[in-house]
Write a protein that holds these residues in place. Sequence first.
Motif, PDB file in Angstrom:
ATOM      1  N   ASP A 101       0.740  -1.345  -0.144  1.00 54.46           N
ATOM      2  CA  ASP A 101       0.064   0.116  -0.017  1.00 54.46           C
ATOM      3  C   ASP A 101       0.832   1.101   0.160  1.00 54.46           C
ATOM      4  O   ASP A 101       2.061   1.099   0.374  1.00 54.46           O
ATOM      5  CB  ASP A 101      -0.993   0.029   1.269  1.00 54.46           C
ATOM      6  CG  ASP A 101      -1.944   1.004   1.143  1.00 54.46           C
ATOM      7  OD1 ASP A 101      -2.434   1.603   0.002  1.00 54.46           O
ATOM      8  OD2 ASP A 101      -2.537   1.009   2.165  1.00 54.46           O
ATOM      9  N   ALA A 102       0.260   2.272  -0.477  1.00 56.51           N
ATOM     10  CA  ALA A 102       1.190   3.398  -0.601  1.00 56.51           C
ATOM     11  C   ALA A 102       1.667   3.743   0.873  1.00 56.51           C
ATOM     12  O   ALA A 102       0.987   3.806   1.824  1.00 56.51           O
ATOM     13  CB  ALA A 102       0.168   4.726  -0.949  1.00 56.51           C
ATOM     14  N   GLY A 103       2.903   4.215   1.033  1.00 57.39           N
ATOM     15  CA  GLY A 103       3.506   4.518   2.384  1.00 57.39           C
ATOM     16  C   GLY A 103       3.790   3.293   3.223  1.00 57.39           C
ATOM     17  O   GLY A 103       4.690   3.515   4.073  1.00 57.39           O
ATOM     18  N   ALA A 104       3.639   1.995   2.788  1.00 60.77           N
ATOM     19  CA  ALA A 104       4.132   0.866   3.357  1.00 60.77           C
ATOM     20  C   ALA A 104       5.651   0.766   2.992  1.00 60.77           C
ATOM     21  O   ALA A 104       6.065   1.045   2.019  1.00 60.77           O
ATOM     22  CB  ALA A 104       3.494  -0.286   2.905  1.00 60.77           C
ATOM     23  N   VAL A 105       6.534   0.260   4.151  1.00 56.36           N
ATOM     24  CA  VAL A 105       7.874   0.102   3.918  1.00 56.36           C
ATOM     25  C   VAL A 105       8.352  -1.124   4.543  1.00 56.36           C
ATOM     26  O   VAL A 105       7.959  -1.698   5.248  1.00 56.36           O
ATOM     27  CB  VAL A 105       8.410   1.133   4.981  1.00 56.36           C
ATOM     28  CG1 VAL A 105      10.159   0.981   4.850  1.00 56.36           C
ATOM     29  CG2 VAL A 105       8.117   2.749   4.411  1.00 56.36           C
ATOM     30  N   LEU A 106       9.242  -1.842   3.503  1.00 57.80           N
ATOM     31  CA  LEU A 106       9.827  -2.970   3.693  1.00 57.80           C
ATOM     32  C   LEU A 106      11.147  -2.481   4.269  1.00 57.80           C
ATOM     33  O   LEU A 106      11.917  -2.207   3.488  1.00 57.80           O
ATOM     34  CB  LEU A 106       9.886  -3.876   2.676  1.00 57.80           C
ATOM     35  CG  LEU A 106      10.428  -5.353   2.664  1.00 57.80           C
ATOM     36  CD1 LEU A 106       9.808  -6.158   3.744  1.00 57.80           C
ATOM     37  CD2 LEU A 106      10.335  -6.042   1.487  1.00 57.80           C
ATOM     38  N   ARG A 107      11.384  -2.513   5.547  1.00 56.39           N
ATOM     39  CA  ARG A 107      12.487  -1.997   6.116  1.00 56.39           C
ATOM     40  C   ARG A 107      13.860  -2.877   5.602  1.00 56.39           C
ATOM     41  O   ARG A 107      13.950  -3.727   5.285  1.00 56.39           O
ATOM     42  CB  ARG A 107      12.394  -1.955   7.784  1.00 56.39           C
ATOM     43  CG  ARG A 107      11.393  -1.062   8.344  1.00 56.39           C
ATOM     44  CD  ARG A 107      11.871   0.156   8.351  1.00 56.39           C
ATOM     45  NE  ARG A 107      10.760   0.961   8.851  1.00 56.39           N
ATOM     46  CZ  ARG A 107      10.686   2.224   8.411  1.00 56.39           C
ATOM     47  NH1 ARG A 107      11.470   2.701   7.616  1.00 56.39           N
ATOM     48  NH2 ARG A 107       9.606   3.133   8.931  1.00 56.39           N
ATOM     49  N   GLU A 108      14.942  -2.081   6.060  1.00 54.15           N
ATOM     50  CA  GLU A 108      16.127  -2.733   5.723  1.00 54.15           C
ATOM     51  C   GLU A 108      16.380  -4.008   5.979  1.00 54.15           C
ATOM     52  O   GLU A 108      16.124  -4.561   7.048  1.00 54.15           O
ATOM     53  CB  GLU A 108      17.228  -1.664   6.060  1.00 54.15           C
ATOM     54  CG  GLU A 108      18.610  -2.113   5.375  1.00 54.15           C
ATOM     55  CD  GLU A 108      19.829  -1.346   5.948  1.00 54.15           C
ATOM     56  OE1 GLU A 108      20.562  -1.737   6.762  1.00 54.15           O
ATOM     57  OE2 GLU A 108      20.070  -0.329   5.266  1.00 54.15           O
ATOM     58  N   HIS A 109      16.819  -4.718   4.998  1.00 50.40           N
ATOM     59  CA  HIS A 109      16.946  -6.189   4.928  1.00 50.40           C
ATOM     60  C   HIS A 109      18.232  -6.643   4.156  1.00 50.40           C
ATOM     61  O   HIS A 109      18.391  -5.849   3.266  1.00 50.40           O
ATOM     62  CB  HIS A 109      15.821  -7.078   4.939  1.00 50.40           C
ATOM     63  CG  HIS A 109      15.064  -6.818   3.673  1.00 50.40           C
ATOM     64  ND1 HIS A 109      14.328  -5.681   3.280  1.00 50.40           N
ATOM     65  CD2 HIS A 109      15.098  -7.746   2.529  1.00 50.40           C
ATOM     66  CE1 HIS A 109      13.922  -5.837   1.824  1.00 50.40           C
ATOM     67  NE2 HIS A 109      14.215  -7.040   1.623  1.00 50.40           N
ATOM     68  N   ARG A 110      18.351  -8.217   3.949  1.00 52.61           N
ATOM     69  CA  ARG A 110      19.332  -8.423   3.223  1.00 52.61           C
ATOM     70  C   ARG A 110      18.615  -9.943   2.674  1.00 52.61           C
ATOM     71  O   ARG A 110      17.899 -10.512   3.399  1.00 52.61           O
ATOM     72  CB  ARG A 110      20.687  -9.002   3.785  1.00 52.61           C
ATOM     73  CG  ARG A 110      21.290  -7.796   4.407  1.00 52.61           C
ATOM     74  CD  ARG A 110      22.407  -8.217   5.281  1.00 52.61           C
ATOM     75  NE  ARG A 110      22.922  -7.284   6.264  1.00 52.61           N
ATOM     76  CZ  ARG A 110      24.256  -6.578   5.850  1.00 52.61           C
ATOM     77  NH1 ARG A 110      24.963  -6.836   4.711  1.00 52.61           N
ATOM     78  NH2 ARG A 110      24.546  -5.657   6.541  1.00 52.61           N
TER      79      ARG A 110
END
Length: 107
Positions: free
Chosen positions: A41-50
């Motif tokens: 969705d707009a504004g959703a973030v998949l935070r830093e990962h590897r």
Amino acid sequence: MTLIAVSAADLADRYPIEDGRVRPHKTLDGDGFRIRTLVMDAGAVLREHRAPVPILVQVASGRILFRVEGAEHDLAAGGAIQVDASVPHEVEAVDPSHVLLVLLGQP
């Protein structure tokens, strides 16, 4: 042969946007690769990962900001980026988005 979608609209119909969410969907697994459809969705973030393997990310619909190695890439529908294994990255949806994630190889 596996038909994944006939259009971006078809892909969006198969995997609807959920309010405020990032939702991965198992799309296809094959010999040496896995494909996931990320619905954001707009504004959703998949935070830093590897990722444990190299990845290819392509925007099917919408627009995302893809942050990797100190750079921010503004990717719209059709935009794509490849990232090596173990490189930290983050994804933020600017608009409601469908993103194809291809994991290349086995962890």
